[in-house]
Design a protein around this motif. Structure first.
Motif, PDB file in Angstrom:
ATOM      1  N   GLY A 128     -11.015  68.117  74.711  1.00 14.39           N
ATOM      2  CA  GLY A 128     -12.290  67.508  74.351  1.00 14.39           C
ATOM      3  C   GLY A 128     -12.845  67.978  73.030  1.00 14.39           C
ATOM      4  N   ALA A 129     -12.345  69.038  72.498  1.00 10.18           N
ATOM      5  CA  ALA A 129     -12.872  69.581  71.244  1.00 10.18           C
ATOM      6  C   ALA A 129     -11.732  69.806  70.262  1.00 10.18           C
ATOM      7  CB  ALA A 129     -13.631  70.873  71.504  1.00 10.18           C
ATOM      8  N   GLN A 130     -10.983  68.739  70.007  1.00  7.66           N
ATOM      9  CA  GLN A 130      -9.855  68.857  69.091  1.00  7.66           C
ATOM     10  C   GLN A 130     -10.321  69.185  67.676  1.00  7.66           C
ATOM     11  OE1 GLN A 130      -7.224  65.508  69.347  1.00  7.66           O
ATOM     12  NE2 GLN A 130      -7.264  65.453  71.584  1.00  7.66           N
ATOM     13  N   LYS A 131     -11.501  68.658  67.314  1.00 13.55           N
ATOM     14  CA  LYS A 131     -12.032  68.970  65.983  1.00 13.55           C
ATOM     15  C   LYS A 131     -12.319  70.467  65.858  1.00 13.55           C
ATOM     16  CE  LYS A 131     -13.612  67.806  61.942  1.00 13.55           C
ATOM     17  NZ  LYS A 131     -13.954  69.157  61.494  1.00 13.55           N
ATOM     18  N   LEU A 132     -12.838  71.067  66.921  1.00 14.81           N
ATOM     19  CA  LEU A 132     -13.092  72.510  66.903  1.00 14.81           C
ATOM     20  C   LEU A 132     -11.790  73.280  66.745  1.00 14.81           C
ATOM     21  CD1 LEU A 132     -14.969  74.966  67.304  1.00 14.81           C
ATOM     22  CD2 LEU A 132     -14.632  74.693  69.767  1.00 14.81           C
ATOM     23  N   VAL A 133     -10.766  72.858  67.482  1.00 13.79           N
ATOM     24  CA  VAL A 133      -9.469  73.524  67.359  1.00 13.79           C
ATOM     25  C   VAL A 133      -8.921  73.376  65.944  1.00 13.79           C
ATOM     26  CG1 VAL A 133      -7.100  73.552  68.213  1.00 13.79           C
ATOM     27  CG2 VAL A 133      -8.996  73.225  69.811  1.00 13.79           C
ATOM     28  N   THR A 134      -9.107  72.178  65.362  1.00 14.82           N
ATOM     29  CA  THR A 134      -8.645  71.960  63.990  1.00 14.82           C
ATOM     30  C   THR A 134      -9.350  72.899  63.014  1.00 14.82           C
ATOM     31  OG1 THR A 134      -8.206  69.631  64.479  1.00 14.82           O
ATOM     32  CG2 THR A 134      -8.433  70.240  62.160  1.00 14.82           C
ATOM     33  N   ASP A 135     -10.671  73.040  63.200  1.00 12.12           N
ATOM     34  CA  ASP A 135     -11.420  73.939  62.326  1.00 12.12           C
ATOM     35  C   ASP A 135     -10.935  75.375  62.457  1.00 12.12           C
ATOM     36  OD1 ASP A 135     -12.934  71.815  61.462  1.00 12.12           O
ATOM     37  OD2 ASP A 135     -14.539  72.148  62.926  1.00 12.12           O
ATOM     38  N   VAL A 136     -10.717  75.820  63.690  1.00 11.55           N
ATOM     39  CA  VAL A 136     -10.297  77.206  63.902  1.00 11.55           C
ATOM     40  C   VAL A 136      -8.924  77.454  63.300  1.00 11.55           C
ATOM     41  CG1 VAL A 136      -9.709  78.921  65.650  1.00 11.55           C
ATOM     42  CG2 VAL A 136     -11.730  77.485  65.960  1.00 11.55           C
ATOM     43  N   VAL A 137      -7.987  76.539  63.563  1.00 12.63           N
ATOM     44  CA  VAL A 137      -6.622  76.717  63.047  1.00 12.63           C
ATOM     45  C   VAL A 137      -6.628  76.666  61.521  1.00 12.63           C
ATOM     46  CG1 VAL A 137      -4.317  75.722  62.998  1.00 12.63           C
ATOM     47  CG2 VAL A 137      -5.570  75.841  65.145  1.00 12.63           C
ATOM     48  N   SER A 138      -7.398  75.739  60.949  1.00 13.75           N
ATOM     49  CA  SER A 138      -7.461  75.649  59.486  1.00 13.75           C
ATOM     50  C   SER A 138      -8.037  76.928  58.897  1.00 13.75           C
ATOM     51  CB  SER A 138      -8.317  74.446  59.076  1.00 13.75           C
ATOM     52  OG  SER A 138      -7.771  73.236  59.562  1.00 13.75           O
ATOM     53  N   GLY A 139      -9.068  77.468  59.544  1.00  9.90           N
ATOM     54  CA  GLY A 139      -9.645  78.717  59.062  1.00  9.90           C
ATOM     55  C   GLY A 139      -8.657  79.863  59.081  1.00  9.90           C
ATOM     56  N   VAL A 140      -7.826  79.910  60.124  1.00 12.37           N
ATOM     57  CA  VAL A 140      -6.816  80.966  60.210  1.00 12.37           C
ATOM     58  C   VAL A 140      -5.859  80.875  59.035  1.00 12.37           C
ATOM     59  CG1 VAL A 140      -4.865  81.813  61.548  1.00 12.37           C
ATOM     60  CG2 VAL A 140      -7.000  81.209  62.705  1.00 12.37           C
ATOM     61  N   PRO A 146     -17.241  73.212  57.676  1.00 10.83           N
ATOM     62  CA  PRO A 146     -16.147  73.533  58.613  1.00 10.83           C
ATOM     63  C   PRO A 146     -14.818  73.605  57.869  1.00 10.83           C
ATOM     64  CG  PRO A 146     -17.544  71.765  59.461  1.00 10.83           C
ATOM     65  CD  PRO A 146     -17.925  71.966  58.030  1.00 10.83           C
ATOM     66  N   TYR A 147     -13.952  74.474  58.338  1.00 13.14           N
ATOM     67  CA  TYR A 147     -12.663  74.652  57.664  1.00 13.14           C
ATOM     68  C   TYR A 147     -11.830  73.371  57.681  1.00 13.14           C
ATOM     69  CZ  TYR A 147     -13.742  79.626  58.057  1.00 13.14           C
ATOM     70  OH  TYR A 147     -14.342  80.851  57.963  1.00 13.14           O
ATOM     71  N   GLY A 148     -11.957  72.588  58.754  1.00 17.87           N
ATOM     72  CA  GLY A 148     -11.148  71.371  58.853  1.00 17.87           C
ATOM     73  C   GLY A 148     -11.537  70.303  57.861  1.00 17.87           C
ATOM     74  N   GLU A 149     -12.683  70.430  57.187  1.00 20.40           N
ATOM     75  CA  GLU A 149     -13.143  69.434  56.232  1.00 20.40           C
ATOM     76  C   GLU A 149     -12.923  69.871  54.791  1.00 20.40           C
ATOM     77  OE1 GLU A 149     -17.166  68.457  57.042  1.00 20.40           O
ATOM     78  OE2 GLU A 149     -16.799  67.835  59.129  1.00 20.40           O
ATOM     79  N   ILE A 150     -12.126  70.890  54.567  1.00 17.71           N
ATOM     80  CA  ILE A 150     -11.876  71.386  53.208  1.00 17.71           C
ATOM     81  C   ILE A 150     -10.598  70.737  52.686  1.00 17.71           C
ATOM     82  CG2 ILE A 150     -11.450  73.411  51.788  1.00 17.71           C
ATOM     83  CD1 ILE A 150     -12.958  75.077  53.801  1.00 17.71           C
ATOM     84  N   PRO A 151     -10.720  69.718  51.784  1.00 24.00           N
ATOM     85  CA  PRO A 151      -9.491  69.103  51.236  1.00 24.00           C
ATOM     86  C   PRO A 151      -8.851  69.953  50.151  1.00 24.00           C
ATOM     87  CG  PRO A 151     -11.433  68.048  50.308  1.00 24.00           C
ATOM     88  CD  PRO A 151     -11.939  69.044  51.294  1.00 24.00           C
ATOM     89  N   LYS A 152      -9.693  70.586  49.344  1.00 27.02           N
ATOM     90  CA  LYS A 152      -9.209  71.417  48.234  1.00 27.02           C
ATOM     91  C   LYS A 152     -10.279  72.450  47.922  1.00 27.02           C
ATOM     92  CE  LYS A 152      -9.426  69.909  44.077  1.00 27.02           C
ATOM     93  NZ  LYS A 152      -9.227  69.143  42.806  1.00 27.02           N
ATOM     94  N   LEU A 153      -9.861  73.645  47.583  1.00 30.08           N
ATOM     95  CA  LEU A 153     -10.797  74.732  47.314  1.00 30.08           C
ATOM     96  C   LEU A 153     -10.467  75.345  45.963  1.00 30.08           C
ATOM     97  CD1 LEU A 153     -12.131  77.348  49.790  1.00 30.08           C
ATOM     98  CD2 LEU A 153     -11.226  78.124  47.619  1.00 30.08           C
ATOM     99  N   THR A 154     -11.473  75.406  45.097  1.00 28.18           N
ATOM    100  CA  THR A 154     -11.323  76.018  43.782  1.00 28.18           C
ATOM    101  C   THR A 154     -12.101  77.325  43.759  1.00 28.18           C
ATOM    102  OG1 THR A 154     -11.179  73.824  42.752  1.00 28.18           O
ATOM    103  CG2 THR A 154     -11.636  75.709  41.307  1.00 28.18           C
ATOM    104  N   ASN A 155     -11.417  78.400  43.418  1.00 26.95           N
ATOM    105  CA  ASN A 155     -12.017  79.734  43.419  1.00 26.95           C
ATOM    106  C   ASN A 155     -12.264  80.167  41.979  1.00 26.95           C
ATOM    107  OD1 ASN A 155     -12.656  82.477  43.762  1.00 26.95           O
ATOM    108  ND2 ASN A 155     -11.358  82.635  45.559  1.00 26.95           N
TER     109      ASN A 155
END
Length: 759
Positions: free
Chosen positions: A549-561, A605-614
């Motif tokens: 039921g919370a696949q988006k949450l799982v996506t965010d967590v995995v992407s953050g890892v 959320p981590y799952g919504e990050i397409p590209k990150l510039t540091n």
């Protein structure tokens, strides 16, 4: 007596018949060579058959058989009895408490006559008044010999150096060394005294005299002296410079004196109860033990109330970092002591009403009360030791100070729960509760509660230990970087940020704490007798449901890892995510927070990050442009830039922030105003803005000192047929008006460059 024994045999007959039948079923090689009777059913047992069986059994076998049978009958009765409700149990306890109070009050008139009778019996059994005087004379002689031997040993064999009172400033190590040596010298002397009195006493007194002498010396001499040694170790009433607790001389002497008196009164209670019992007056006949024991609790309440100021100071200690909890505990300790005295009086009275006096005779209630009263004192000692033993503060500043205080508090909390576990174990041992039995599920609800408490204590120690280690590492990282845990990263576009370890450790801490809490909570619940299998099954089902039921949450967590594994960002770094810019202020398992340099906070959320510039990783190159007139010498500007770069490298404020000095890149471009000269420098992330501001100031000053102006945009007005060199005043006014009109037009069209007429 024969009839009573015959009845017991009838009760044991069925069990014996079953035992005999089982023996007949064994192979003949395992049986005795004597012939065994045929098995007989319990209904067919007759007195003659019982006599025949008993005749072939030894006394030990008969005794064992009877005890087994009686235990079986008692277990059947207990199993058949319905369980009592909480209300019935409370009613039973109240009846036991109130009934024995009424009984003590009813027997109060018998107290003094019966005590006189006990003394008369004692006098008569010892040969009259002359025999009693002789007995006490011998006791005095034996005690004198014991004291003399103890004094000789302590004086000539065990010598310690007494610190000079004129030098009151002693370190904790020196004070502890002296106090420990003095304490062990006293204990060693008491052991010598005990051995001497025991040896001489056995030579002087017979067995009947020792029944009186042993409790007299043990309860009225030995116990108070041991208590005085412990009290002297903590209070040091004569040496305030060596005192381990924070209490004035007045209250130190008062507490030391009355603690010894309290133990003496408790020992007198135990002695009188045994004395009356040995001289024909059972304890329940006069209830003198109850009344003297009640005086013990009244005496304790008096000590706590009178010395409440000193006790609060003692509990408060000298730690400047005391919390509100410490202050509250310091103020409440005297009342806690009074509550312990009252509560123990109620417990003892209830146990007497339930006829459970065996433990009380051994002084278990006094030991429990002592341990409970010592628990806050132990807490104060823990805080004092932590204050001296905690590692010194690493670095300077608010971060290092906060980490130091947090470390102290963690050590204190760990010491508290360990001390609590030790105290609970000692109390259980005092009441003859086997710790092995408690851990082996042999004590019913007592086992459940004890195992639950110990599991919680162990879990808390692990929780605090892990938190302490991670927080110390985290504080060390921030201190090394010169950052605060609240830093967002710098000025306009963030700084270098934290290290990779400082970014990952907060998440590791939260994960470890949650894991420890869940594991030990389940273990503790299981120790209460609750089956945790349904809980685990329910957690598994809930996790599966959350996963679907919370696949988006799982996506965010995995992407953050994976972002953390790739080290894409760290706390404090300035990043850009799909047009959103800011310093990484906070990260969690699911999302990150960016603080824009103007204040707004963006949660992504981590799952919504397409590209990150540091923008804050490793180094930053900043290029600065300066427009000078066409007639300016570029080499002169180059020398000025080089001079500024070298000077800033020599200054403490800037030298550590440069990676490459400021230098000229020559003429970058030419426009309609002048030449564009460019310079650049490489610096640490977050430091470039401060350096840029200083470079601007220095370039302006150096240009002014060398006669170099910055190029300005100009508007030139040319009028055909007019001699620009020899204009009249009217012509100059006309030119100025035309220039003003042109400037106004530029402002209206958006070109705000200043306009200037011809020279």
């Amino acid at each position: 007596m024969t009839r009573y024994f015959f009845v017991l045999l009838l009760l044991a007959a069925p069990l014996f018949a079953a035992h005999s039948a089982k023996a007949q079923a064994l192979p003949t090689t395992t049986l005795s060579t004597a012939a065994e009777p045929e098995p007989v059913s319990p209904e067919e047992m007759t007195p003659e058959a019982i006599n025949a069986m008993v005749a072939r059994m030894s006394d030990d076998a008969v005794r064992e058989l009877l005890l087994d049978r009686l235990d079986a009958v008692a277990m059947q009765d207990d199993a058949a009895a319905p369980p009592q409700s909480v209300l019935e149990t409370a009613r039973m306890l109240w009846f036991a408490f109130s009934n024995q109070l009424m009984d003590a009050g009813q027997k109060l008139p018998k107290l003094f006559p019966k005590q006189i009778e006990a003394l008369s019996n004692f006098t008569a059994s010892n040969g009259g008044l002359a025999g009693v005087v002789t007995l006490f004379g011998l006791i005095a002689l034996v005690l004198a010999i014991g004291f003399a031997v103890e004094f000789a040993v302590r004086t000539y064999l065990v010598k310690i150096r007494n610190p000079d009172p004129s030098e009151p400033q002693h370190s904790l190590r020196e004070a502890l060394t002296f106090l420990i040596k003095r304490f062990f010298r006293e204990i060693f002397g008491l052991i010598v005294f005990y051995i001497t009195v025991r040896i001489i006493g056995r030579l002087v007194f017979d067995a009947n005299d020792l029944i009186f002498v042993a409790p007299f010396v043990g309860y009225l001499i030995w116990m108070p002296r041991v208590a005085a040694a412990f009290s002297r170790f903590m209070m040091a009433p004569e040496r305030s410079d060596l005192r381990l607790v924070n209490v004035s001389d007045k209250w130190a002497a008062f507490i030391h004196r009355h603690i010894t008196g309290l133990i003496l009164l408790g020992g007198f209670t135990l002695f009188v109860v045994g004395f009356n019992r040995d001289n024909g007056i059972p304890p329940g006949e006069t209830r003198i033990g109850f009344w003297i024991d009640s005086l013990v609790y009244v005496y304790l309440a008096y000590i706590a109330w009178t010395a409440r100021e000193g006790l609060s100071d003692m509990m408060r200690g000298k730690d400047p970092d005391n919390t509100e909890f410490d202050e509250m505990m310091a103020r409440g300790y005297p009342y806690f002591a009074i509550g312990v005295a009252g509560g123990m009086w109620v417990i003892v009275s209830t146990l007497i009403g339930l006829n459970q006096v065996q433990m009380l005779i051994g002084g278990a209630h006094y030991s429990t009360m002592f341990l409970l009263l010592m628990t806050p004192v132990i807490d104060t000692a823990i805080r004092g030791l932590v204050r001296h033993l905690v590692p010194p503060m690493e670095g300077d500043g608010a971060v290092a100070e906060a980490a130091y205080v947090a470390t102290k508090r963690s050590y204190v909390r760990i010491g508290r729960v360990i001390a609590l576990g030790i105290v609970l174990s000692m109390i259980a041992k005092t009441w003859n509760l086997s710790l092995f039995d408690l851990f082996q599920d042999r004590a019913g609800i007592g086992d459940n509660l004890f195992s639950f408490t110990m599991t919680v204590i162990v879990g808390y120690v692990v929780y605090e230990g892990v938190s302490l280690w991670i927080n110390r590492r985290l504080a060390a990282e921030f201190t090394t970087l010169g950052l605060s845990q609240d830093d967002a990263g710098g000025d306009e576009m963030g700084g270098a940020g934290g290290s990779r370890l400082s970014t990952v450790l907060p998440l590791t801490l939260v994960t470890a704490q949650a894991t420890i809490i869940v594991i030990f909570a389940l273990l503790a619940i299981g120790n209460l007798g609750v089956d945790i299998t349904p809980l685990l099954a329910g957690a598994g089902i809930a996790g599966l449901a959350i996963g679907f039921g919370a696949q988006k949450l799982v996506t965010d967590v995995v992407s953050g890892v994976f972002f953390l594994v790739d080290d894409a960002f760290r706390t404090g770094e300035y990043v850009e995510i799909d047009g959103t810019m800011g310093a990484v202020e906070k990260i969690s398992i699911r999302s990150m927070q960016l603080r824009h340099h103007r204040g707004p906070v963006h949660t992504i959320p981590y799952g919504e990050i397409p590209k990150l510039t540091n923008y804050s990783r490793d180094w930053v190159i900043m290029k600065l442009k300066f427009t000078v007139p066409f007639d300016t010498d570029p080499n002169k500007v180059k020398k000025i830039f080089k001079k500024i770069g070298q000077e800033m490298l020599q200054e403490d404020l800037f030298k550590d922030d440069f990676l490459q000095p400021f230098k000229s890149q020559g003429v970058f471009d030419i426009d309609d105003v002048g030449m564009i000269m460019r310079g650049k420098f490489m610096a640490k992330p977050g430091k470039q803005f401060m350096i840029r501001k200083e470079i601007y100031n220095r370039v302006k000053s150096e240009f002014a000192a060398n006669g170099i102006d910055f190029a300005r945009r100009e508007v030139r007005v040319a009028i055909p047929g007019m001699d620009h060199e020899n204009m009249s005043d009217a012509e100059k006014a006309a030119v100025s008006a035309a220039a003003s009109e042109a400037a106004q037009q530029q402002v209206e069209t958006g070109d705000a460059a200043p306009a200037k007429g011809p020279d």
